[in-house]
Design a protein around this motif. Structure first.
Motif, short mmCIF file in Angstrom:
data_model
loop_
_atom_site.label_atom_id
_atom_site.label_comp_id
_atom_site.label_asym_id
_atom_site.label_seq_id
_atom_site.Cartn_x
_atom_site.Cartn_y
_atom_site.Cartn_z
N ARG A 178 0.83 -1.20 0.00
CA ARG A 178 0.00 0.00 0.00
C ARG A 178 0.87 1.25 0.00
O ARG A 178 0.55 2.23 -0.65
CB ARG A 178 -0.91 0.00 1.23
N ASP B 87 0.81 6.90 -0.31
CA ASP B 87 -0.24 5.96 0.08
C ASP B 87 -1.07 5.67 -1.16
O ASP B 87 -1.80 6.53 -1.64
CB ASP B 87 -1.10 6.57 1.19
N GLU C 36 -4.20 1.02 -1.52
CA GLU C 36 -4.35 -0.38 -1.93
C GLU C 36 -4.89 -0.54 -3.33
O GLU C 36 -5.51 -1.55 -3.67
CB GLU C 36 -5.18 -1.16 -0.89
N LYS D 148 -4.47 -1.18 -7.40
CA LYS D 148 -3.63 -2.14 -8.12
C LYS D 148 -2.57 -1.44 -8.97
O LYS D 148 -1.57 -2.03 -9.33
CB LYS D 148 -4.51 -3.04 -8.98
#
Length: 147
Positions: A75, A125, A128, A130
């Motif tokens: 992440r 950040d 998450e 892809k």
């Protein structure tokens, strides 16, 4: 490699999936240099084997490069970039190991004792996602923006 922190460089983070014209199905970590200078980029990340730092990608003015191919495994990614033409750097509070030439370094501890340099990296950040694209800019003023 000489580094100064006197310029007023800023960064802009954008989700790669939200960029107009991006290819659907591609899953990569990309870096776009929107400045008028050549930049050198190093990244850091934590995977199943621990911390890794890699560099240097040399990115021409107003160009993009793929730093990591495939679905992102973490992440958070960490970036250190250097403006080769005007001086200055994009840096942060996370200290990791680097070298002046191309490198892949496992571990972020004892950099100097292991013969490496220490550099500050800023955190990205990815939420998450892809895939993700980081855009480096040289605008002054304002805080970094996120999607």
């Amino acid at each position: 490699m000489s580094r100064t922190s006197t310029s007023t460089l800023r960064l802009l983070l954008l989700a790669g999936a939200l960029l107009a014209g991006s290819s659907p199905a591609l899953a990569d970590l990309r870096m776009c240099n929107t400045t008028g200078s050549r930049v050198g980029v190093a990244i850091g990340y934590r995977d199943a084997q621990g911390w890794t730092t890699e560099g240097w990608w040399n990115i021409a003015p107003r160009a993009c490069e793929t730093l990591l191919r495939g679905t992102l495994a973490a992440r958070f990614y960490y970036v250190h970039a250097v403006d080769y033409d005007r001086g200055g750097e994009w840096t942060g509070k996370s200290v990791m190991c680097t070298r002046n030439k191309e490198f892949t370094i496992r571990g972020i501890e004892d950099c100097l004792a292991r013969g490496y340099e220490r550099a500050g990296f800023f955190e990205v950040d990815t939420g998450e996602q892809k895939s993700w694209t980081i855009q480096l800019t040289d605008t002054t003023g304002g805080a970094p923006a996120r999607p």
